[in-house]
Design a protein around this motif. Structure first.
Motif, PDB file in Angstrom:
ATOM      1  N   ALA A   1       0.811  -1.324  -0.069  1.00  0.00           N
ATOM      2  CA  ALA A   1       0.216   0.040   0.045  1.00  0.00           C
ATOM      3  C   ALA A   1       0.812   1.410  -0.132  1.00  0.00           C
TER       4      ALA A   1
ATOM      5  N   HIS B   1       3.425   3.849  -1.645  1.00  0.00           N
ATOM      6  CA  HIS B   1       3.827   4.073  -3.158  1.00  0.00           C
ATOM      7  C   HIS B   1       5.116   4.024  -3.181  1.00  0.00           C
TER       8      HIS B   1
ATOM      9  N   CYS C   1      -1.773  -0.683  -3.697  1.00  0.00           N
ATOM     10  CA  CYS C   1      -1.966   0.763  -4.339  1.00  0.00           C
ATOM     11  C   CYS C   1      -1.526   0.540  -5.842  1.00  0.00           C
TER      12      CYS C   1
ATOM     13  N   TYR D   1       0.034   5.779  -9.634  1.00  0.00           N
ATOM     14  CA  TYR D   1       0.065   6.912  -8.761  1.00  0.00           C
ATOM     15  C   TYR D   1       1.338   7.696  -9.134  1.00  0.00           C
TER      16      TYR D   1
END
Length: 271
Positions: A130, A132, A157, A161
């Protein structure tokens, strides 16, 4: 060469996708992502699956970037702005001076990724990653050591991102990945395609140097702290990395680098 379009007003609607980047990253971009920095932009331009829909760059960098810009489709808008305008649009000081909005490719089912025309020899299976920074570091290592694909469980995640892409140095744009459904049996899927699962744990039964990879292998990595679920561990061959006495934990991205180096070395030796 794409058209270079000056932007003098931070409120210009043409750069609306770049506004308040950090806040908008948190709520998602509905099929789009932000690429930041020259190296990441290079990977985006090279990507066979993702594409840049526009760029926003510091005007003083346009000349140096012209060879890269020339590789973009001619209809890709390239917006130029003074650094103060760029910072006002982004919502924070943008030292790199290079942003792009990318269009995600269509999601690929995990079985299509494992059984495609050129199926990957080795894959990573990530569970509950989770953070990044860790996600980006893992993708960077995957690219560096030639991993063919990454599978993500439902609790991981997003590799696209902005921060994950940046930490991966653009590898998240080049290493194929697929997300598993929450009810999907990852190990059964791997077994169906003849991929042997090996799980990393401080309590692993086999020391990493003793591992000889199968013809197709999947390396399972879990989140720092909880690690991999016992149900996954029980159905996989387990490996451990030797550490100094009194310390049994490594950062998960660091772990991926150590294990994937061993895997790449074994492959180079004919395994």
């Amino acid at each position: 060469m794409p058209q270079l379009i000056p932007i003098v007003d931070p409120a210009d609607p043409r750069v609306e996708p770049y506004r308040d980047i950090r806040e908008r990253d948190l709520v998602g971009r509905r099929g789009l992502f932000v690429a930041e920095g020259v190296v990441v932009l290079e990977k985006l331009v090279e990507s066979a699956t993702h594409r840049a829909t526009s760029l926003l760059i510091a005007d003083k960098r346009a000349g140096a970037l012209s060879p890269l810009l020339a590789r973009l489709p001619a209809d890709t808008p390239v917006y130029l702005a003074a650094p103060r305008v760029l910072d006002a649009v982004a919502g924070f000081p943008l030292h790199r001076g290079v942003l792009a909005i990318g269009q995600r490719s269509a999601d690929l089912p995990a079985d299509a990724l494992l059984g495609g025309a050129t199926p990957p020899r080795d894959v990573l299976l990530l569970s509950g990653i989770a953070n990044h920074d860790n996600m980006g570091g893992i993708f960077r290592n995957a690219a560096a050591f030639g991993v063919g694909a990454v599978l993500l469980d439902a609790d991981c995640c997003d590799p696209l991102y902005r921060k994950a892409i940046r930490v991966s140095v653009g590898a998240a744009l080049t290493v194929p990945f697929a997300r598993l459904r929450r009810d999907e049996d990852a190990l059964a899927l791997l077994a169906r395609f003849g991929v042997e699962a090996v799980a990393l744990s401080p309590a692993g039964a086999t020391a990493l140097p003793a591992w000889r990879p199968a013809p197709r292998s999947a390396v399972l990595l879990g989140a720092e702290g909880p690690g991999l679920a016992p149900t996954l561990m029980a159905r996989s061959r387990t490996l451990r990395i030797a550490m100094a006495a009194g310390f049994d934990s490594l950062n998960v991205a660091t772990t991926s680098g150590i294990v994937l180096h061993h895997l790449a070395t074994a492959r180079a030796g004919g395994a």
